[in-house]
Design a protein around this motif. Sequence first.
Motif, PDB file in Angstrom:
ATOM      1  N   LEU A  13       1.044  -1.356  -0.368  1.00 44.25           N
ATOM      2  CA  LEU A  13      -0.278   0.178   0.570  1.00 44.25           C
ATOM      3  C   LEU A  13       0.405   1.240  -0.137  1.00 44.25           C
ATOM      4  CD1 LEU A  13      -2.006  -2.278   0.876  1.00 44.25           C
ATOM      5  CD2 LEU A  13      -3.378  -0.259   2.619  1.00 44.25           C
ATOM      6  N   LEU A  14       0.485   2.455  -1.060  1.00 41.06           N
ATOM      7  CA  LEU A  14       1.031   3.139  -0.464  1.00 41.06           C
ATOM      8  C   LEU A  14       0.397   4.534  -0.171  1.00 41.06           C
ATOM      9  CD1 LEU A  14       3.097   5.484  -1.988  1.00 41.06           C
ATOM     10  CD2 LEU A  14       2.013   5.280  -4.402  1.00 41.06           C
ATOM     11  N   LEU A  15       0.091   5.552   0.664  1.00 43.94           N
ATOM     12  CA  LEU A  15      -0.147   6.127   1.971  1.00 43.94           C
ATOM     13  C   LEU A  15       0.445   7.054   1.270  1.00 43.94           C
ATOM     14  CD1 LEU A  15       0.383   4.086   5.124  1.00 43.94           C
ATOM     15  CD2 LEU A  15      -1.489   4.242   3.351  1.00 43.94           C
ATOM     16  N   VAL A  16      -0.562   8.114   0.642  1.00 37.07           N
ATOM     17  CA  VAL A  16      -0.268   9.492   0.995  1.00 37.07           C
ATOM     18  C   VAL A  16      -1.016  11.102   1.081  1.00 37.07           C
ATOM     19  CG1 VAL A  16      -0.386  11.184  -1.572  1.00 37.07           C
ATOM     20  CG2 VAL A  16       0.238   8.670  -1.687  1.00 37.07           C
ATOM     21  N   ASP A  17      -0.382  11.362   2.002  1.00 35.55           N
ATOM     22  CA  ASP A  17      -1.337  12.601   2.431  1.00 35.55           C
ATOM     23  C   ASP A  17       0.283  13.468   2.761  1.00 35.55           C
ATOM     24  OD1 ASP A  17      -4.123  12.918   4.800  1.00 35.55           O
ATOM     25  OD2 ASP A  17      -2.870  14.146   4.592  1.00 35.55           O
ATOM     26  N   ASP A  18      -0.467  15.296   2.971  1.00 35.28           N
ATOM     27  CA  ASP A  18       0.641  15.742   3.578  1.00 35.28           C
ATOM     28  C   ASP A  18       0.662  16.652   4.927  1.00 35.28           C
ATOM     29  OD1 ASP A  18      -1.145  19.372   2.789  1.00 35.28           O
ATOM     30  OD2 ASP A  18      -1.523  17.288   2.885  1.00 35.28           O
ATOM     31  N   GLU A  19      -0.249  15.753   5.636  1.00 41.19           N
ATOM     32  CA  GLU A  19      -0.600  16.047   7.510  1.00 41.19           C
ATOM     33  C   GLU A  19       0.424  15.208   7.638  1.00 41.19           C
ATOM     34  OE1 GLU A  19      -2.025  18.737   9.091  1.00 41.19           O
ATOM     35  OE2 GLU A  19      -1.119  17.122  10.613  1.00 41.19           O
ATOM     36  N   PRO A  20       1.255  15.144   8.810  1.00 42.14           N
ATOM     37  CA  PRO A  20       2.160  14.204   9.162  1.00 42.14           C
ATOM     38  C   PRO A  20       1.749  13.752  10.554  1.00 42.14           C
ATOM     39  CG  PRO A  20       3.842  16.273   9.551  1.00 42.14           C
ATOM     40  CD  PRO A  20       1.926  16.729   8.872  1.00 42.14           C
ATOM     41  N   ARG A  21       0.887  14.037  10.920  1.00 45.25           N
ATOM     42  CA  ARG A  21      -0.035  13.040  11.749  1.00 45.25           C
ATOM     43  C   ARG A  21      -0.902  12.427  11.601  1.00 45.25           C
ATOM     44  NH1 ARG A  21      -2.510  18.356  16.018  1.00 45.25           N
ATOM     45  NH2 ARG A  21      -2.962  19.083  14.014  1.00 45.25           N
ATOM     46  N   LEU A  22      -2.101  12.698  10.179  1.00 46.93           N
ATOM     47  CA  LEU A  22      -2.810  11.367   9.612  1.00 46.93           C
ATOM     48  C   LEU A  22      -2.129  11.080   9.384  1.00 46.93           C
ATOM     49  CD1 LEU A  22      -4.840  14.466   8.346  1.00 46.93           C
ATOM     50  CD2 LEU A  22      -5.272  12.981  10.312  1.00 46.93           C
ATOM     51  N   LEU A  23      -0.922  11.248   7.928  1.00 54.66           N
ATOM     52  CA  LEU A  23      -0.400  10.290   7.556  1.00 54.66           C
ATOM     53  C   LEU A  23       0.594   9.191   8.651  1.00 54.66           C
ATOM     54  CD1 LEU A  23       0.990   9.228   5.247  1.00 54.66           C
ATOM     55  CD2 LEU A  23       2.708  10.513   5.539  1.00 54.66           C
ATOM     56  N   SER A  24       0.837   9.537   9.933  1.00 47.56           N
ATOM     57  CA  SER A  24       1.141   8.783  10.942  1.00 47.56           C
ATOM     58  C   SER A  24       0.428   7.496  11.750  1.00 47.56           C
ATOM     59  CB  SER A  24       2.298   9.286  11.822  1.00 47.56           C
ATOM     60  OG  SER A  24       2.355   8.892  13.532  1.00 47.56           O
ATOM     61  N   SER A  25      -0.777   8.216  11.734  1.00 46.99           N
ATOM     62  CA  SER A  25      -2.275   7.520  12.067  1.00 46.99           C
ATOM     63  C   SER A  25      -2.493   6.760  11.438  1.00 46.99           C
ATOM     64  CB  SER A  25      -2.962   8.519  12.739  1.00 46.99           C
ATOM     65  OG  SER A  25      -3.757   7.722  13.431  1.00 46.99           O
ATOM     66  N   LEU A  26      -2.223   7.610  10.045  1.00 48.55           N
ATOM     67  CA  LEU A  26      -2.888   6.022   9.156  1.00 48.55           C
ATOM     68  C   LEU A  26      -2.235   4.804   9.008  1.00 48.55           C
ATOM     69  CD1 LEU A  26      -4.776   5.710   6.914  1.00 48.55           C
ATOM     70  CD2 LEU A  26      -3.267   6.757   5.265  1.00 48.55           C
ATOM     71  N   HIS A  27      -0.669   5.068   9.110  1.00 47.13           N
ATOM     72  CA  HIS A  27       0.107   4.281   8.585  1.00 47.13           C
ATOM     73  C   HIS A  27       0.049   3.468  10.243  1.00 47.13           C
ATOM     74  CE1 HIS A  27       4.351   2.178   8.764  1.00 47.13           C
ATOM     75  NE2 HIS A  27       4.481   2.785   7.795  1.00 47.13           N
TER      76      HIS A  27
END
Length: 727
Positions: A13-27
């Motif tokens: 899966l490739l996770l693409v988001d410019d918001e670091p907190r959202l990206l970390s939470s999604l990861h």
Amino acid sequence: MTAQLELEMLPRLLLVDDEPRLLSSLHELLCERGYTLVTAQSGAEALAHLVAQKFDLVLLDLRLPDMSGHEVMDFINANQIGTDVIVMSGEVGIEAAIGALKRGAYDYLRKPYSREELLKTVTNALQQRRLEVANARIASQLENSEKLYRYLVDSSPDIIYTLDHEGRFTFVNDRAYQLLGFSREDLIGKHYAILIHDEDLERARYVFNERRVDERASRNVELRLKCHNHPGADRTFNNTLMTISLNSIGMHVPDRDVRKLEFFGTYGVARDITERKHAEEVINYQAYHDILTDLPNRMLFKDRLGLAVIQAKRKAAELAVMFIDLDRFKLVNDTLGHVKGDELLQQVAMRLKQCLRRGDTLARQGGDEFTIVLPELRDRTDASAIAEKFLECLHQSFDLDGHEVHISASIGIAVYPVDGETIDELLRHADIAMYQVKALGKNGHAFYHNSMLDVSRQKIALEQSLRKALDNDELEMHYQPQIDVVTGRIIGAEGLMRWNHPQRGLLTAGEFLPFAEENGLMLPISDWMIKALCRDMQIWNAAGGQSIRLSLNLSPQYLDRGDFFEKMRGALVRYGISPAQIEVEITENICIRSPQYAIEQLNKLCELGVSVAIDDFGTGYSSLSYLHRFPIHTIKIDQSFVREIHDEHGHYPVILAIISIARGLGLHLIAEGVETEVQARYLRSHGCVTMQGFLFHVPVSLAAFICVLEEHFAMPDAENNVASLQA
């Protein structure tokens, strides 16, 4: 080696988001599911990963710093990158969702989404991808394995079926039972009409008798199918149909000598799109309705008004358009907050709907404005009666979680075809009529008249002239002395703005400042007023005048601006004025807008040495507790209370209460609008000794004010000073 192989088999899966907190939470959330995860915080980084590696699924945010999510999807499609995409976005507009779906997104999740919703969507997408991969693999082995073929068909997420030349089912997979409740035994040998919703039978007749085999064959036709033993639970399917012939059923190439293929039947795939259709209906509904009040929005209102105009024109009838603006709504919003303001709008919408006739349309135009179309109007009395019903229903108090709120409305009415024959004309003229009601005191209704347009044009002309007044040096300050009636001395003066209008002559502040507030001109005008006041004070000081204090009214809009303190300090330094010579007057409603911010700004002024007065005290809605919290030095009794004094021996409890409050808090007290000896004697006898008003002096220009001061300070007798000022 085995561990490496297992790692490669995990979904990537490739996770693409410019918001670091959202990206970390999604990861973190997806990492627990055993997926191989790669992250990207920009579109360029995502494209680089897509070129370098293969991914089963991309979770894509639409808002990226360097490009949009739609552009990333365009890149995927243009380069035929074999990956599915789930779009995650906080955008509420319909265009974002439609754009994603058009570009082939598997699904569209609106932020904020729930953990379960995300995991379910990812699981379904990967499951569908696995099925598609499995279908492709099994299809290649179809000639050698009937068992694999049956598995492929029955495991499909879609209903797969075949019909004979008379439209009877010859085959259907297990998906029909899972989705519709019909088993193979229920359908084999039965006509397809057993499944079709009654209203879709005509369309189905063409679809299920499809005989074409090329691009002309029916594709993506939407039909509603019945569910067995589930009344009212019909599901919508997207049918992709193709015709099969006897010669091609075994996937054999027909003999070149065969010129005509015998029609054998129809093969079809039906995909369940019920949830997608529901989502489309919701998006479509939201595109034409106001989310807060569930009323038609401006777009839908104009559409309905357009239809009503066409109907009225055809029948040579009249219709009315109403424009409603709530009075005092801004005060409720500022006092109780936007949440309570939204609740008030919802309650208003419910009350207004109850007053409508069948066929009338009520819409929310935006903010606290509503519009109504009344078709098939018999005469103007119908519209007037409904307007009165609106005013009456709004007259009753509103309960906002224990807060009792009272509002009213200003209603303008335009009638077709007398007041306009187009949508824009009717709305504009109803709006003009509404503003006429506002100007005459609000809480009423009025029909549009051509004379109102002249008034409206005059207002526009006045606004345009006011914008030029600053550049043309047409504004000036006038001053009204403030008198200590015990000593007879002038202790200060209030600065009042005047406009030397080229055509209309000298205008008072009340004649043009409301336009300035409505049109965003208060900030530059307030800047000018501070500079003018300091400049005039410098002239008086340079003339050797005795120290007096000048006061100016500060607009709430100006206080809200973050740099007003710096503007004040800069003007004092530039003109060499002592801060002690300046007093800023604020209305008590300024305390409501943002109390803590106002306290901070006024504290800065006090630290600088500028004093603060509350103007028009007793006419606002703030709590008396603000008098303890705010750095206030002076209270000014509003002239509306002073006018009520007709007997110097009478009893005026509001005046007495304000005097008592000022005395108890140790604040300086000034009475405004003192015009008679009776008023002056009453105020003095009860402890208010500082006054201003026409009894003593009218506001005058700087030059006249300097003459008054020079004459006043040259007279040693205090009583003569008062007498001269009263003259």
